[in-house]
Design a protein around this motif. Structure first.
Motif, PDB file in Angstrom:
ATOM      1  N   ASN A  50      33.090  77.100  53.401  1.00 38.45           N
ATOM      2  CA  ASN A  50      34.280  77.143  52.551  1.00 38.45           C
ATOM      3  C   ASN A  50      34.088  76.305  51.289  1.00 38.45           C
ATOM      4  OD1 ASN A  50      35.625  78.852  54.268  1.00 38.45           O
ATOM      5  ND2 ASN A  50      36.743  77.237  55.316  1.00 38.45           N
ATOM      6  N   LYS A  51      33.462  75.132  51.427  1.00 44.16           N
ATOM      7  CA  LYS A  51      33.208  74.291  50.255  1.00 44.16           C
ATOM      8  C   LYS A  51      32.253  74.994  49.299  1.00 44.16           C
ATOM      9  CE  LYS A  51      34.100  69.714  52.154  1.00 44.16           C
ATOM     10  NZ  LYS A  51      33.538  68.426  52.529  1.00 44.16           N
ATOM     11  N   ALA A  52      31.218  75.614  49.845  1.00 42.96           N
ATOM     12  CA  ALA A  52      30.242  76.319  49.003  1.00 42.96           C
ATOM     13  C   ALA A  52      30.921  77.486  48.288  1.00 42.96           C
ATOM     14  CB  ALA A  52      29.076  76.819  49.850  1.00 42.96           C
ATOM     15  N   LYS A  53      31.747  78.208  49.025  1.00 42.71           N
ATOM     16  CA  LYS A  53      32.463  79.345  48.436  1.00 42.71           C
ATOM     17  C   LYS A  53      33.393  78.859  47.323  1.00 42.71           C
ATOM     18  CE  LYS A  53      35.349  83.276  49.750  1.00 42.71           C
ATOM     19  NZ  LYS A  53      36.114  83.904  50.823  1.00 42.71           N
ATOM     20  N   SER A  54      34.095  77.780  47.591  1.00 42.51           N
ATOM     21  CA  SER A  54      35.007  77.215  46.603  1.00 42.51           C
ATOM     22  C   SER A  54      34.243  76.772  45.356  1.00 42.51           C
ATOM     23  CB  SER A  54      35.758  76.033  47.217  1.00 42.51           C
ATOM     24  OG  SER A  54      36.611  75.440  46.269  1.00 42.51           O
ATOM     25  N   ALA A  55      33.102  76.120  45.542  1.00 36.41           N
ATOM     26  CA  ALA A  55      32.288  75.667  44.409  1.00 36.41           C
ATOM     27  C   ALA A  55      31.782  76.867  43.621  1.00 36.41           C
ATOM     28  CB  ALA A  55      31.120  74.821  44.911  1.00 36.41           C
ATOM     29  N   GLU A  56      31.379  77.906  44.321  1.00 35.36           N
ATOM     30  CA  GLU A  56      30.887  79.114  43.660  1.00 35.36           C
ATOM     31  C   GLU A  56      32.010  79.768  42.846  1.00 35.36           C
ATOM     32  OE1 GLU A  56      29.360  83.455  45.123  1.00 35.36           O
ATOM     33  OE2 GLU A  56      28.603  81.728  46.233  1.00 35.36           O
ATOM     34  N   GLU A  57      33.211  79.823  43.433  1.00 31.98           N
ATOM     35  CA  GLU A  57      34.349  80.401  42.721  1.00 31.98           C
ATOM     36  C   GLU A  57      34.706  79.578  41.488  1.00 31.98           C
ATOM     37  OE1 GLU A  57      37.282  80.616  45.801  1.00 31.98           O
ATOM     38  OE2 GLU A  57      36.509  82.516  46.589  1.00 31.98           O
ATOM     39  N   LYS A  58      34.642  78.250  41.607  1.00 27.45           N
ATOM     40  CA  LYS A  58      34.931  77.388  40.458  1.00 27.45           C
ATOM     41  C   LYS A  58      33.898  77.601  39.360  1.00 27.45           C
ATOM     42  CE  LYS A  58      37.446  73.756  42.850  1.00 27.45           C
ATOM     43  NZ  LYS A  58      37.423  72.404  43.372  1.00 27.45           N
ATOM     44  N   ALA A  59      32.628  77.698  39.743  1.00 32.50           N
ATOM     45  CA  ALA A  59      31.566  77.926  38.759  1.00 32.50           C
ATOM     46  C   ALA A  59      31.780  79.267  38.057  1.00 32.50           C
ATOM     47  CB  ALA A  59      30.198  77.885  39.438  1.00 32.50           C
ATOM     48  N   GLN A  60      32.193  80.268  38.818  1.00 32.58           N
ATOM     49  CA  GLN A  60      32.446  81.586  38.245  1.00 32.58           C
ATOM     50  C   GLN A  60      33.629  81.517  37.270  1.00 32.58           C
ATOM     51  OE1 GLN A  60      32.887  84.640  41.205  1.00 32.58           O
ATOM     52  NE2 GLN A  60      33.111  86.266  39.694  1.00 32.58           N
ATOM     53  N   GLU A  61      34.679  80.782  37.631  1.00 37.58           N
ATOM     54  CA  GLU A  61      35.832  80.602  36.743  1.00 37.58           C
ATOM     55  C   GLU A  61      35.402  79.942  35.439  1.00 37.58           C
ATOM     56  OE1 GLU A  61      39.364  78.551  38.128  1.00 37.58           O
ATOM     57  OE2 GLU A  61      39.332  79.706  39.980  1.00 37.58           O
ATOM     58  N   VAL A  62      34.587  78.902  35.549  1.00 40.04           N
ATOM     59  CA  VAL A  62      34.113  78.194  34.356  1.00 40.04           C
ATOM     60  C   VAL A  62      33.329  79.155  33.468  1.00 40.04           C
ATOM     61  CG1 VAL A  62      32.499  76.419  33.558  1.00 40.04           C
ATOM     62  CG2 VAL A  62      34.124  75.888  35.382  1.00 40.04           C
ATOM     63  N   GLU A  63      32.463  79.940  34.083  1.00 38.30           N
ATOM     64  CA  GLU A  63      31.657  80.900  33.324  1.00 38.30           C
ATOM     65  C   GLU A  63      32.552  81.936  32.641  1.00 38.30           C
ATOM     66  OE1 GLU A  63      28.378  81.860  31.536  1.00 38.30           O
ATOM     67  OE2 GLU A  63      28.462  80.216  32.972  1.00 38.30           O
ATOM     68  N   GLU A  64      33.558  82.430  33.356  1.00 42.55           N
ATOM     69  CA  GLU A  64      34.484  83.407  32.771  1.00 42.55           C
ATOM     70  C   GLU A  64      35.252  82.793  31.601  1.00 42.55           C
ATOM     71  OE1 GLU A  64      36.841  84.695  36.086  1.00 42.55           O
ATOM     72  OE2 GLU A  64      35.261  85.967  36.884  1.00 42.55           O
ATOM     73  N   LYS A  65      35.661  81.528  31.733  1.00 50.11           N
ATOM     74  CA  LYS A  65      36.369  80.853  30.640  1.00 50.11           C
ATOM     75  C   LYS A  65      35.461  80.706  29.431  1.00 50.11           C
ATOM     76  CE  LYS A  65      39.743  78.255  33.356  1.00 50.11           C
ATOM     77  NZ  LYS A  65      40.157  76.943  33.830  1.00 50.11           N
ATOM     78  N   LYS A  66      34.196  80.363  29.680  1.00 52.69           N
ATOM     79  CA  LYS A  66      33.237  80.240  28.569  1.00 52.69           C
ATOM     80  C   LYS A  66      33.108  81.566  27.837  1.00 52.69           C
ATOM     81  CE  LYS A  66      30.139  76.636  30.329  1.00 52.69           C
ATOM     82  NZ  LYS A  66      28.784  76.392  30.843  1.00 52.69           N
ATOM     83  N   GLU A  67      32.958  82.646  28.612  1.00 49.84           N
ATOM     84  CA  GLU A  67      32.820  83.983  28.018  1.00 49.84           C
ATOM     85  C   GLU A  67      34.070  84.344  27.214  1.00 49.84           C
ATOM     86  OE1 GLU A  67      30.236  86.167  27.867  1.00 49.84           O
ATOM     87  OE2 GLU A  67      29.067  84.509  28.726  1.00 49.84           O
ATOM     88  N   LEU A  68      35.223  84.028  27.757  1.00 48.80           N
ATOM     89  CA  LEU A  68      36.476  84.314  27.072  1.00 48.80           C
ATOM     90  C   LEU A  68      36.571  83.536  25.763  1.00 48.80           C
ATOM     91  CD1 LEU A  68      39.185  85.794  27.157  1.00 48.80           C
ATOM     92  CD2 LEU A  68      40.128  83.849  28.426  1.00 48.80           C
ATOM     93  N   MET A  69      36.220  82.247  25.823  1.00 55.77           N
ATOM     94  CA  MET A  69      36.267  81.420  24.617  1.00 55.77           C
ATOM     95  C   MET A  69      35.277  81.945  23.570  1.00 55.77           C
ATOM     96  SD  MET A  69      38.634  79.275  25.012  1.00 55.77           S
ATOM     97  CE  MET A  69      38.361  78.138  23.673  1.00 55.77           C
ATOM     98  N   LYS A  70      34.095  82.354  24.015  1.00 54.93           N
ATOM     99  CA  LYS A  70      33.093  82.897  23.108  1.00 54.93           C
ATOM    100  C   LYS A  70      33.623  84.174  22.460  1.00 54.93           C
ATOM    101  CE  LYS A  70      28.627  83.896  24.628  1.00 54.93           C
ATOM    102  NZ  LYS A  70      27.369  83.937  25.053  1.00 54.93           N
ATOM    103  N   SER A  71      34.219  85.032  23.273  1.00 60.47           N
ATOM    104  CA  SER A  71      34.778  86.287  22.781  1.00 60.47           C
ATOM    105  C   SER A  71      35.898  86.013  21.775  1.00 60.47           C
ATOM    106  CB  SER A  71      35.303  87.100  23.961  1.00 60.47           C
ATOM    107  OG  SER A  71      35.932  88.267  23.510  1.00 60.47           O
TER     108      SER A  71
END
Length: 90
Positions: A50-71
């Motif tokens: 669960n911790k690994a999944k949560s960390a992976e989801e957080k990393a994915q959120e951060v990446e999506e935010k970066k992409e959104l900001m870049k866009s």
């Protein structure tokens, strides 16, 4: 004499029965302890997953935010250039 032998035999049988009962109880306790340990290990593995999944989801959120900001940045630049072109073209 026969009664004494029968009594001894009875006592031996009782002692044997008691010993078997004790061994069975020890085995049951050992099995219960093993089950408890297995449940703890399973729970610990679930917590780690669960911790690994949560960390992976957080990393994915951060990446999506970066992409959104870049866009958004690119759109803002494009709009700015378009506006400058329109103003400069008039």
């Amino acid at each position: 004499e026969r009664l004494r032998v029968e009594d001894e035999h009875f006592l031996e049988m009782e002692a044997e029965r008691t010993k078997i009962w004790q061994l069975q109880n020890e085995q049951r306790r050992a099995e219960q302890q093993l089950k408890i340990e297995e449940m703890k290990q399973h729970r610990d593995r679930q917590v780690v997953l669960n911790k690994a999944k949560s960390a992976e989801e957080k990393a994915q959120e951060v990446e999506e935010k970066k992409e959104l900001m870049k866009s958004l940045h690119h759109e803002t630049l494009r709009d700015k250039l378009d506006t400058e072109d329109c103003l400069g073209g008039h």
